[in-house]
Structure formats: structure tokens, C-alpha cells
Write an enzyme that holds these catalytic residues in place. Structure first.
Site, short mmCIF file in Angstrom:
data_model
loop_
_atom_site.label_atom_id
_atom_site.label_comp_id
_atom_site.label_asym_id
_atom_site.label_seq_id
_atom_site.Cartn_x
_atom_site.Cartn_y
_atom_site.Cartn_z
N CYS A 111 0.87 -1.07 -0.03
CA CYS A 111 -0.10 -0.02 -0.13
C CYS A 111 0.82 1.14 0.03
O CYS A 111 1.06 1.87 1.06
CB CYS A 111 -1.01 -0.06 1.22
SG CYS A 111 -1.63 -1.62 1.70
N LYS A 117 7.87 5.14 2.02
CA LYS A 117 8.63 4.21 2.61
C LYS A 117 9.00 3.31 1.27
O LYS A 117 10.26 2.82 1.62
CB LYS A 117 7.35 3.31 3.08
CG LYS A 117 6.85 3.94 4.58
CD LYS A 117 5.90 3.31 5.14
CE LYS A 117 5.29 3.92 6.42
NZ LYS A 117 4.80 5.39 6.18
N ASP A 180 1.72 -1.03 5.06
CA ASP A 180 1.32 0.44 5.58
C ASP A 180 0.03 0.61 5.30
O ASP A 180 -0.36 1.36 4.31
CB ASP A 180 2.26 1.44 4.90
CG ASP A 180 2.02 2.91 5.88
OD1 ASP A 180 2.15 2.73 7.21
OD2 ASP A 180 2.00 3.76 4.96
N CYS A 233 -0.93 4.86 10.74
CA CYS A 233 -0.68 6.15 11.48
C CYS A 233 -2.23 6.52 12.27
O CYS A 233 -2.74 7.66 11.96
CB CYS A 233 -0.29 7.11 10.28
SG CYS A 233 -1.67 7.45 9.06
#
Length: 474
Positions: A111, A117, A180, A233
């Protein structure tokens, strides 16, 4: 204004620390950048120059990560357009550190948009191995592809696919996978007001359900002995400890690898919370919570999972699409002769043979009039939505070859015969599309600032024509 149901839940979760947590929302967000070692073998000189230009302090848990101050404006400096660094929220750098990518591996960022990242993974891979970086939303996948290009990454295949389709193709294929996961974004409330406005308890549950499905797909694609890092997050237990606990309850072949917070420079009290969900998985305290009132970064969660077992000696995973064969050598030299003429005139052969840019062997792939250099062990792309199957070399236009901007950003001054060095002020004018007077041998020039490539120029008649892409001009 924070949602009431959110504050009530956080008060119950944090107890005596709640007021300190609440006060952190009044603080300014922390900003950071991550230097890109793909631009230079020896980063020491340019790193020192960046440190002298901006007020930098190290991010403890990220190699090459640095905080900068609100007075600094690294996004407006020409260095940004060279891919010398990626501007990234500091807490968001932790998951890739935990993934611990190695050169030569097969790695999936499931993702991946906008690409922070993925570009961090690519830096650790040092151009060796295969990085598959995927984003399900087309517009965000385009941004991901642009960031892969800007950072000069050669070994990435950028896809716009569903996790389910990828799982059908890449059964037990990847050495490491980063998930993620799309989440409710509670950790971004301080940074992004829209995230706060769009939040709801229903969306938290929707995200948790979606995360369960994504993890199921990731599990299928990881080889025995492989590492999976899950991150969000958000602060929501249902999306963090809950997602990991639900997954492990169904997958005995996975186990939590405890995170050494001290080694990462992360303060005490950043452990996973066992009591926040029903039936917490064994070892859930070994996962990671990054709290904005405990460190210099936004809210994040991460867990490291290991798939039990080991690969047989000599095991070579094969995708359902098989290996990508690319262009046969005999067709390549015939149909793409203009590229090899360009390569002969432009590259210093000794440097670029190592990267396979000058040799007419396997590893080249054509999409229409566009030529790419594939990563090693590239899987077959038939049936996949591919945005970038490796390094874009350029385009054939009316029997002439025009090099891609991606190729310029992946090259270094020592790779080419003709280099034109600009000052920072001159580079700013180049980024606006301006031509300039120049004397020298006619042909293609790699335009550089501080020995970092910025784009192409073509010299003829005492004028350097600007080939910086019009869509990127400032």
C-alpha cells in the site's frame, strides 16, 4: 476540535498521560527529510553541505533521516528535484527500519503511495534485487511512480493493483512485505485537519475490516521465514493491536518479533497495549506505538511478524505469470538501434555496462515506443496494471531516441561523457525551463547541481536546449 468519542476513548486508553497527550496537539508538527544514498556512493560531502544549508538534527530511528526547522524550506531547493532527499514525516520512517530490507531480495510495498516508504526501501536495497511497489488507487499510483522516478530508483516495478489480484499471482514470492495499511488517520490529526473532519467510529471499523483482508493477502505472498511489517498512522486499538491479534488468531504460522525500542532510540512507554482489545495476541507488548507526547513525531503503530519455516536450499519463487522475457536481443538491436547509438554517444561504457544500460542482452522491455530496463528477476507483467516496469530509458520519436527524465535522475556525473554543472541559482532557472548559452561538443548533457543529476540538456549552436519536463517546471 477533536471528536468527542475519540477523546473519550483516548482518555480511557492513556489514563494519567491523557492531558500530556492532549497538549501535544497544540505543539507544531515536526518536519523531516531523508537523504538518498542512491545519488552518491560517498554521501559525506553532500551530506555536510545539506547540513550547512539547513538546520538538521538526526531522527534516531532512521538512517539518513533528519529533522529540519520551520525556517528551512528544503522543498523549494533544487536539491529536492534531484532526488537528493525525500521529505517525510519522522515517525513514518520507522516501519522500513523495522522491515530491514537487504540488497538482492524480493520486496513488496503493498500500500505504497505516495512513496516515502518505497523510496526508503529502495535506498536500503542499493539498486539490487526486485522492489514491487503497489497502490490500488490510480491517481495515487501515479504520484507513487513520480516519486520513484525522482529518487533515481532503477529496480522498482510500480503497480496499480488490488491486494487480492497480487496474492493470486505472487504466492509465497516475497522475502519481505510492508503493509502500511490504509487507516482512520488519527495519528495525523495534528498535521491534517481534513483527517480529523472525516473521522468517525464507523470509519475506524471499516478500516479495521479492510486491514484484515489486506493482511490475509500479504500472508499468502510471503515466503516461509519471511518478514512482514504492519503499520498504521492511527491510535485506534481495533486497527492496531486488534488487527494483529485477529490475524494471528487465524495464522499459527506467524509470530510477533519483539521490537527493541531502546536500540531504535525510542523512549519507554511505546509498547503495544494488551488490555486495549479482546483476546490480545501473545507478545503484543512487543509491538510499537509512537506517541506524539513522548517523541518528536506523529502517532504511528508498527508490528513485526515472522512467517515460520525456512526455504529449501536453492528455492526460486515463481509468479503465476512466470518470468518476464523482455525483448529478444536480435529484435532489440534492430528495433531499438537508435537507443544504442544514443548510449554509445552518451554513456561512459565502463560505468554503465555494470548497470546493463549499454549491453544488448536480456533485461529490456518495450511498452509501445517506450523502452525500459527491467529489474533483475522481473516477473511477467501480462495481466498486471503496470505504471513503471523498471527504469524508463526513453522514447522513440520519428526514428530518433529521446532519453527519459527518469534515466537522467538515475545517472551520476561519472556515468556520462558530457556533464554541465549549474550553481543553485542557475539550477532554479533551469527548473523553470530556461535555455542558456554554452560552448562544447554538441549532443546530450547531464545537467547537474552539486554533482547530483537534475535532468537533460541538448547542446547545439552554442545554446543548451532545456529538456526538463514541462509538467514539472516551476
Amino acid at each position: 476540535m477533536l471528536p468527542q468519542s475519540f477523546t473519550e476513548r483516548m482518555q480511557g486508553l492513556l489514563g494519567s498521560e491523557y492531558e500530556e497527550f492532549l497538549a501535544s496537539f497544540e505543539h507544531e508538527k515536526y518536519q523531516a527529510l531523508r537523504l538518498n544514498p542512491l545519488k552518491r556512493d560517498d554521501m559525506s560531502v553532500i551530506t555536510e553541505k545539506v547540513k550547512q544549508t539547513f538546520q538538521l538534527q538526526p531522527v534516531p530511528w532512521a538512517e539518513n533521516g533528519y529533522y529540519y526547522t520551520k525556517e528551512d524550506q528544503p522543498g523549494k531547493h533544487p536539491w529536492h528535484e534531484t532526488g537528493l532527499y525525500y521529505i517525510q514525516e519522522p515517525s513514518a520512517m520507522a516501519p522500513v527500519t523495522l522491515l530491514s530490507p537487504q540488497p538482492g531480495e524480493r520486496i513488496l510495498d503493498l500500500c505504497a503511495a505516495p512513496g516515502g516508504k518505497s523510496t526508503q526501501i529502495a535506498s536500503a536495497m542499493e539498486g539490487e534485487g526486485l522492489l514491487v511497489t503497489n497502490e490500488i488507487h490510480p491517481s495515487r499510483a501515479k504520484i507513487l511512480s513520480e516519486n520513484v522516478e525522482r529518487m533515481g530508483i532503477r529496480n522498482a516495478c510500480v503497480l496499480n493493483e488490488t491486494p487480492e489480484h497480487l496474492a493470486d499471482i505472487f504466492e509465497e514470492y516475497f522475502d519481505r512485505i510492508l503493509v502500511d495499511a490504509p487507516c482512520s488517520g488519527e495519528g495525523m490529526f495534528r498535521k491534517n485537519e481534513v483527517a480529523c473532519e472525516e473521522w468517525s467510529p464507523e470509519n475506524v471499523q471499516l478500516c479495521a475490516d479492510r486491514q484484515d483482508g489486506i493482511l490475509e493477502c500479504a500472508a499468502r505472498m510471503l515466503v516461509p521465514g519471511g518478514r512482514l511489517v504492519y503499520s498504521t498512522c492511527t491510535f485506534a486499538p481495533a486497527e492496531n493491536e486488534g488487527s494483529i491479534s485477529r490475524f494471528l488468531a487465524k495464522h499459527e504460522e506467524f509470530e510477533i518479533v519483539p521490537i527493541d525500542k531502546k536500540e531504535l532510540g525510542i523512549p519507554e512507554g511505546c509498547d503495544g497495549i494488551p488490555g486495549c482489545v479482546e483476546n490480545p495476541a501473545p507478545g503484543i507488548t512487543g509491538t510499537l506505538r509512537l506517541w506524539p507526547h513522548k517523541l518528536r513525531g506523529e502517532g504511528h503503530y508498527a508490528a513485526v511478524l515472522q512467517k515460520k519455516g525456512e526455504l529449501p536450499e536453492g528455492y526460486q519463487p515463481v509468479s503465476a505469470t512466470g518470468p518476464e522475457k523482455g525483448i529478444p536481443a536480435k529484435n532489440l538491436t534492430k528495433d531499438w538501434a537508435e537507443y544504442f547509438n544514443f548510449a554509445k554517444e552518451t554513456f561512459l561504457e565502463e560505468q554503465t555496462i555494470k548497470a546493463g544500460l549499454c549491453t544488448a542482452g536480456e533485461g529490456f522491455l518495450a511498452f509501445g515506443d517506450n523502452l525500459y530496463r527491467m529489474p533483475e528477476r522481473m516477473p511477467g507483467v501480462k495481466g498486471l496494471k503496470v505504471l513503471r516496469p523498471g527504469l524508463h530509458l526513453g522514447t522513440l520519436k520519428k526514428n530518433r531516441f529521446e532519453p527519459a527524465h527518469a534515466l537522467a535522475l538515475a545517472l551520476r556525473p561519472e556515468d556520462v561523457k558530457h556533464v554541465w554543472k549549474l550553481s543553485v541559482e542557475e539550477a532554479a532557472a533551469y527548473l523553470k525551463g530556461q535555455t542558456f548559452s554554452a560552448e562544447g561538443e554538441k549532443g546530450w548533457y547531464l545537467i547537474c547541481v552539486d554533482d547530483c543529476s537534475l535532468g537533460w540538456g541538448k547542446l547545439a549552436g552554442g545554446v543548451m536546449k532545456n529538456h526538463y519536463p514541462k509538467g514539472l517546471r516551476k
